[in-house]
Design a protein around this motif. Structure first.
Motif, PDB file in Angstrom:
ATOM      1  N   GLU A 174       0.853  -1.388   0.067  1.00 24.71           N
ATOM      2  CA  GLU A 174       0.150  -0.253  -0.276  1.00 24.71           C
ATOM      3  C   GLU A 174       0.883   1.053  -0.030  1.00 24.71           C
ATOM      4  O   GLU A 174       0.889   1.919  -0.707  1.00 24.71           O
ATOM      5  N   GLN A 302      -5.614   6.850   5.638  1.00 21.37           N
ATOM      6  CA  GLN A 302      -6.660   5.534   4.912  1.00 21.37           C
ATOM      7  C   GLN A 302      -7.080   4.620   5.667  1.00 21.37           C
ATOM      8  O   GLN A 302      -8.170   4.733   6.365  1.00 21.37           O
ATOM      9  N   ARG A 303      -6.039   4.564   7.075  1.00 20.77           N
ATOM     10  CA  ARG A 303      -6.621   3.389   8.328  1.00 20.77           C
ATOM     11  C   ARG A 303      -8.046   5.005   9.136  1.00 20.77           C
ATOM     12  O   ARG A 303      -9.440   3.674   9.210  1.00 20.77           O
ATOM     13  N   ASP A 305      -9.652   6.523   7.556  1.00 17.53           N
ATOM     14  CA  ASP A 305     -11.301   6.663   7.272  1.00 17.53           C
ATOM     15  C   ASP A 305     -11.349   5.456   7.641  1.00 17.53           C
ATOM     16  O   ASP A 305     -13.074   5.411   7.620  1.00 17.53           O
ATOM     17  N   THR A 306     -11.348   4.474   6.855  1.00 16.90           N
ATOM     18  CA  THR A 306     -11.446   2.749   7.311  1.00 16.90           C
ATOM     19  C   THR A 306     -12.521   2.965   8.705  1.00 16.90           C
ATOM     20  O   THR A 306     -13.311   2.424   8.499  1.00 16.90           O
TER      21      THR A 306
END
Length: 312
Positions: A174, A302-303, A305-306
């Motif tokens: 990633e 990203q983490r 947001d997830t």
């Protein structure tokens, strides 16, 4: 009629208050979740910072110096025998060729090309730099994989409350995407000077990132055309320019003393070349570290947001 109007106004006012109240709740919820995401992302970045800082300091302390020493030793060995080059450039024939050239850069190029013909071929210098870059890239890749694994473990512990672990291999893949974007952007913008281009280039966006990192360590080269296209690393060209300035600017009259002075200057060429190369490598490493930091920050966002989705 007036009674109906008053009822309508009261109903409208009540509806408006309900909408306002509902909007306030939704807006507050959005803001709360946005703040939670920001806080989580920043806490993950803060946990990553010591790992990245340790890696960057270690690499900047050891790698540029190691690269400098490797290229210095190559040039030191090559310049042990410069007698034929010194004899050539001090000859009447060579002096006449220089004087026939009106352009200063053309005279400088003649000197650099002759060095390649008499001391060490420029193609050989390019091979030296390629080998150093590829060996260094393997070390950088191992360091990055180790740091990524340590970071994945740390984030797994921090995210236990979310019941969401971080697997090292997908995590590394990633972040590699972000680093690759940085390298691609560097290709488009880092070498705008006329007559210069990257020494190394990777095999395209599908190439393993270790290959990309080797390409990232590329240095500028200057191209000239002899029997075929030839390339000289700019850090070598710059070092030879200093010798050329001494060669053309000295006032020594005794030929024997003149020859000896030039030979002594060339004997120290490896030191100057090594210093120039060290500077280039240090700049490229700083770029890579910046992209790694950006990759970690993107992964943290990203983490977050997830794990903290937006619910209405």
């Amino acid at each position: 009629m007036e009674l109906s109007r008053r009822k309508f106004l009261r109903a409208s006012t009540g509806a408006g208050a309900s909408v306002l109240f509902g909007g306030t709740l939704i807006g507050g919820r959005f803001l709360q979740q946005a703040n939670a995401r920001t806080h989580l992302a920043q806490s993950l970045i803060d946990e990553a910072t010591p790992i990245l800082t340790e890696q960057a300091h270690r690499e900047l302390r050891t790698i540029p110096e190691a690269c400098r020493e490797q290229i210095r030793l190559h040039f030191h060995e090559a310049c042990l025998n410069v007698a034929s080059f010194v004899t050539k450039i001090c000859s009447t024939e060579f002096q006449d060729r220089l004087e026939a050239l009106d352009d200063a850069s053309a005279r400088e190029q003649l000197f650099v090309v002759t060095f390649g013909e008499k001391v060490v071929p420029h193609a050989e210098i390019v091979r030296w730099v390629r080998t150093i870059a590829e060996e260094t890239a393997a070390e950088l890749r191992a360091n990055w994989e180790d740091s990524s694994t340590r970071l994945a473990r740390r984030w797994t512990l921090s995210l236990k409350s979310f019941e969401h672990g971080v697997s090292a291999e997908p995590f590394l893949e990633e972040m590699d995407k972000t680093i690759r974007l940085g390298i691609d952007e560097s290709r488009r913008t880092a070498y705008p000077l006329a007559g210069q281009s990257p020494l190394l280039s990777a095999g395209g966006s599908k190439a393993p990132l270790a290959v990309e990192e080797a390409a990232m360590l590329r240095v500028n080269v200057r191209q000239y055309r002899g029997q075929g296209p030839e390339f000289v690393p700019v850090f070598v060209w710059n070092a030879l320019t200093d010798v050329f300035a001494f060669f053309t600017g000295t006032s020594i009259q005794d030929p024997a003393v003149y020859h000896r002075a030039i030979s002594e200057r060339l004997a120290l060429l490896g030191n100057r070349v090594g210093s120039e190369f060290e500077t280039e490598v240090r700049h490229r490493l700083s770029d890579l570290h910046t992209w790694q930091e950006q990759a970690v920050a993107a992964a943290a966002r990203q983490r977050a947001d997830t794990l903290v989705p937006t619910f209405i």
